[in-house]
Every structure is written in C-alpha cells, then in structure tokens.
Design a protein around this motif. Structure first.
Motif, PDB file in Angstrom:
ATOM      1  N   GLN A  46      35.815  28.412  49.007  1.00 51.15           N
ATOM      2  CA  GLN A  46      36.670  28.597  50.268  1.00 51.15           C
ATOM      3  C   GLN A  46      37.332  28.902  50.450  1.00 51.15           C
ATOM      4  O   GLN A  46      38.329  28.956  50.840  1.00 51.15           O
ATOM      5  CB  GLN A  46      35.146  27.962  51.600  1.00 51.15           C
ATOM      6  N   ASP A  47      37.961  27.072  49.440  1.00 55.09           N
ATOM      7  CA  ASP A  47      38.963  26.891  49.535  1.00 55.09           C
ATOM      8  C   ASP A  47      40.505  27.159  48.657  1.00 55.09           C
ATOM      9  O   ASP A  47      41.516  27.066  49.147  1.00 55.09           O
ATOM     10  CB  ASP A  47      38.638  25.435  49.354  1.00 55.09           C
ATOM     11  N   MET A  48      39.346  28.547  48.069  1.00 57.02           N
ATOM     12  CA  MET A  48      40.829  28.751  46.980  1.00 57.02           C
ATOM     13  C   MET A  48      40.588  30.407  46.587  1.00 57.02           C
ATOM     14  O   MET A  48      39.700  31.017  46.104  1.00 57.02           O
ATOM     15  CB  MET A  48      40.884  28.080  46.044  1.00 57.02           C
ATOM     16  N   GLU A  49      41.690  31.487  45.509  1.00 59.32           N
ATOM     17  CA  GLU A  49      40.431  31.859  44.851  1.00 59.32           C
ATOM     18  C   GLU A  49      40.283  32.706  44.047  1.00 59.32           C
ATOM     19  O   GLU A  49      41.075  31.634  42.898  1.00 59.32           O
ATOM     20  CB  GLU A  49      42.213  33.629  45.430  1.00 59.32           C
ATOM     21  N   LEU A  50      39.156  33.077  43.535  1.00 61.16           N
ATOM     22  CA  LEU A  50      39.242  32.908  42.096  1.00 61.16           C
ATOM     23  C   LEU A  50      39.083  33.772  41.909  1.00 61.16           C
ATOM     24  O   LEU A  50      37.896  34.776  42.280  1.00 61.16           O
ATOM     25  CB  LEU A  50      37.257  31.832  42.081  1.00 61.16           C
ATOM     26  N   ILE A  51      39.237  34.514  40.566  1.00 63.84           N
ATOM     27  CA  ILE A  51      39.114  35.645  39.952  1.00 63.84           C
ATOM     28  C   ILE A  51      38.720  35.472  38.028  1.00 63.84           C
ATOM     29  O   ILE A  51      38.411  34.286  37.889  1.00 63.84           O
ATOM     30  CB  ILE A  51      40.424  35.791  39.422  1.00 63.84           C
ATOM     31  N   GLN A  52      37.215  36.434  38.578  1.00 65.67           N
ATOM     32  CA  GLN A  52      36.447  36.008  37.417  1.00 65.67           C
ATOM     33  C   GLN A  52      35.741  37.819  36.397  1.00 65.67           C
ATOM     34  O   GLN A  52      35.029  37.993  36.339  1.00 65.67           O
ATOM     35  CB  GLN A  52      34.842  35.629  38.269  1.00 65.67           C
ATOM     36  N   ASN A  53      36.938  38.605  37.337  1.00 66.35           N
ATOM     37  CA  ASN A  53      36.352  39.627  36.733  1.00 66.35           C
ATOM     38  C   ASN A  53      37.656  40.683  35.471  1.00 66.35           C
ATOM     39  O   ASN A  53      37.262  41.764  35.513  1.00 66.35           O
ATOM     40  CB  ASN A  53      36.958  41.003  37.681  1.00 66.35           C
ATOM     41  N   ILE A  54      37.846  39.271  35.037  1.00 64.12           N
ATOM     42  CA  ILE A  54      38.945  39.788  33.849  1.00 64.12           C
ATOM     43  C   ILE A  54      37.629  39.162  32.703  1.00 64.12           C
ATOM     44  O   ILE A  54      37.440  37.833  32.936  1.00 64.12           O
ATOM     45  CB  ILE A  54      40.108  39.178  33.222  1.00 64.12           C
ATOM     46  N   ASP A  55      37.876  40.355  31.295  1.00 69.43           N
ATOM     47  CA  ASP A  55      37.077  39.776  30.102  1.00 69.43           C
ATOM     48  C   ASP A  55      37.749  38.930  29.640  1.00 69.43           C
ATOM     49  O   ASP A  55      39.253  38.042  29.233  1.00 69.43           O
ATOM     50  CB  ASP A  55      37.429  41.475  29.296  1.00 69.43           C
ATOM     51  N   PHE A  56      36.654  37.727  29.107  1.00 68.36           N
ATOM     52  CA  PHE A  56      36.987  36.938  28.278  1.00 68.36           C
ATOM     53  C   PHE A  56      37.944  36.794  27.404  1.00 68.36           C
ATOM     54  O   PHE A  56      38.921  36.043  27.586  1.00 68.36           O
ATOM     55  CB  PHE A  56      35.662  36.429  27.301  1.00 68.36           C
ATOM     56  N   GLN A  57      38.025  37.874  26.846  1.00 69.39           N
ATOM     57  CA  GLN A  57      39.525  38.496  25.469  1.00 69.39           C
ATOM     58  C   GLN A  57      40.918  38.276  25.507  1.00 69.39           C
ATOM     59  O   GLN A  57      41.632  37.813  25.088  1.00 69.39           O
ATOM     60  CB  GLN A  57      38.961  39.310  24.558  1.00 69.39           C
TER      61      GLN A  57
END
Length: 330
Positions: A161-172
C-alpha cells in the motif's frame, strides 16, 4: 605337513577377515543438494575443507541446485540424500500431505541473509523513508521476500500500500536490473551488496537479518524414511557440521575466508572476508545445529504475515531436535 596346514588355515582366516576390515573402513557417501552457492553457508565449506566429514567416515558429494523448488524436487526424487534449503520448503511439502515428509535436523544459518541497498549512502536511514518509493524485491513465496515484507510491516510500512513492490524479476537478474536503473531500493544477498558498495552502484542502509530476528533460514533436511534408515550417518554428519560451526565462531573472518576461498574462485579474498565479517557481526551463522522451537514459531509468524503459511505445523512434526541435542551435549 602340519606346518603347511597351519599356514593355509591362517591364510584362509585372513582372507575372511580382510573384506570385513576393508568394508568397515569404507566411508559412506551422502549426497547434499545446496540451494545456492553462497558465503552465507561458510560453515559448510569449512567442514568440507577441514576434513570434518572425512573424520566421521563420510564422503559428502555437494551439488548446487540453484533454487528452492529445484532443491526440494531433487531431494524428493532421490537425487540427493540431504538438502540445504530454507525450512519453509518442508512446510510446503507437508501441506501437500506427503507420505514421506521432509524433516529438518540441522540448522546452518539463523537470520535472513539479505540487505537493503539504496542509491545513496544513508547512515541515518529510517524505514519510513521507503514510503512512496519503489523496492526491487525477491521472488514471491521465498524466505527473502517473506522476511522483507515482515520487516517492512514491523517498521510501519505496508509493502503493498505504501510503496511499489516489484517481484517479477528472476533472482539472477535482480542485481542487473537495479544497476540498470530499476527501483529506488533493492533487496540483495552478499557478496553482491558489498560489491555494489565497492563499485559505487549502491549502498547498504539496513539488514533484514538484524531486523527479523532468529529464524531457521537455511537448514539441512532429509526425507523421514532416509533419516530413519541412516540415523547413524546423519548423527556423524551433524557432528561434523557442529565442529565447523564452532571453528567459524572461534576464528577470524580472514581465516574463514582463506579456508572457503576455493568455493568462490571468482571472488576476491578481501571481499569474501568482508562478507564473512558482516554475517558474523550480525550472528547469521548458527553457533550450533539446533533448530529451536522459538525460531520455528518465528518462521511460521513470518510466513503467516506474508499469507504464505499453508498449515500450522507443530515444531516436533518436522524438526528432529534430538540429534542436534545429542551432538551438543557430547
């Protein structure tokens, strides 16, 4: 004639005894699948390099499987006897009503191993500064991501809610994405976080490990059937691990770096030392292999906060603490 009979009989007895002696001296092989190759796992490499497994009559074959899902698949399909991976994976397997559940028997790291890296140095960093900013985070459902969200919430920041969270990038690809300009902050493992500081690409402003407290972040585990059939070997394995854990606690970061350097040939010794020292300073390396109940409950709390806890598994259900206790009390 009697003399030759004695010689022949003696020879036959020796021929019968020799195979038994030879077999008794043979070491048992234990195949270990590690989730990644990391300085975070320094005690493991110390155990290998110092010959502690060999002292216990074990030959350890180490394979890096690169990812929690792949590591657990390797273990469940009998591609490995022991897995070094986050304890949350054992809960995921249990929730699928596995006939042969995965049992944790030895803890290697007891904190999260990631750090918050910012574009600019900030010695007075406060978590609320992340509100309205973009965080390049870790894969959804993994311990780094769950710990990250837990720490943010504990510090009054709602990651959704308070920020933009990007989680769709591969670990490497996370580090490269940040270096290319994606995100205001990034959650990174070592040695990448320290390397970014050296190169001026980013600056460590906080430790997720220090903020989240003790948790069974990476542990050794095996299928219940293997543990029951090979308990003596697992005891020996755990004893060797404990020797290495004590060695790391009793020696400097430089000495540890020198021992484990063969496992990180592309990393400068000075950087390895920096990373080892940082992990030692924040208590990331478990001092003994015991995964205690408080840590297990903390893990479940973190998973529950991230809405990733599929089942409320009791401590004794997936943790064998007797072996570690036996080793520590020796």
């Amino acid at each position: 004639m009697k003399y030759w009979r004695i010689i022949v009989c003696s020879f036959l007895i020796l021929m019968l005894i020799f195979p038994l002696v030879a077999c008794s001296n043979q070491s048992q092989t234990i195949r270990v699948a590690e989730v990644t190759r990391s300085i975070f796992y320094a005690p493991q490499y110390v155990a290998l390099e110092k010959g502690y497994f060999e002292e216990e009559g074990l030959e350890v074959e180490l394979t890096t499987t690169w990812g929690g899902d792949k590591t657990m698949t390797t273990l469940l399909s009998d591609g490995a006897d022991v897995a070094l991976v986050g304890s949350e994976t054992s809960i995921y397997v249990y929730s699928q009503e596995a006939n042969d559940p995965v049992i944790n028997f030895g803890q290697l790291t007891q904190t999260d191993g990631t750090f918050l890296v910012a574009r600019e140095a900030d010695e007075d960093f406060q978590w609320e500064e992340m509100k309205g900013q973009t965080l390049l985070g870790q894969r959804k459902g993994g311990m780094p991501q769950m710990v990250g969200e837990y720490v943010l919430k504990q510090n009054g920041v709602d990651p959704h809610q308070d920020m933009e969270l990007i989680q769709n990038i591969d670990f490497q690809n996370i580090a490269n994405a940040y270096a290319s300009g994606t995100g205001d902050y990034v959650q990174l493992f070592e040695p990448t976080a320290s390397l970014f500081e050296q190169e001026g690409k980013g600056f460590i402003v906080a430790s997720f490990g220090e903020e989240s407290g003790h948790v069974p972040y990476t542990a050794y585990m095996s299928k219940e059937s293997y543990l029951e059939e090979n308990e003596e070997s697992i005891v020996k394995f755990t004893r060797a691990l404990y020797k290495a854990q004590q060695w790391v606690q009793d020696h400097s970061a430089k000495e540890t770096a020198e021992v484990i350097q063969p496992y990180f040939e592309d990393t400068e010794l000075e950087l390895i030392e920096t990373v080892v020292d940082r992990y030692k300073q924040q208590g990331s390396y478990a001092e003994n292999p015991l995964l205690d109940e408080e840590e297990w409950n903390n893990l479940k709390t973190i998973m529950d906060e991230a809405s990733e806890l599929p089942a409320d598994v009791p401590y004794g259900e997936l943790v064998n603490f007797e072996i570690a206790n036996e080793i520590i009390e020796e």
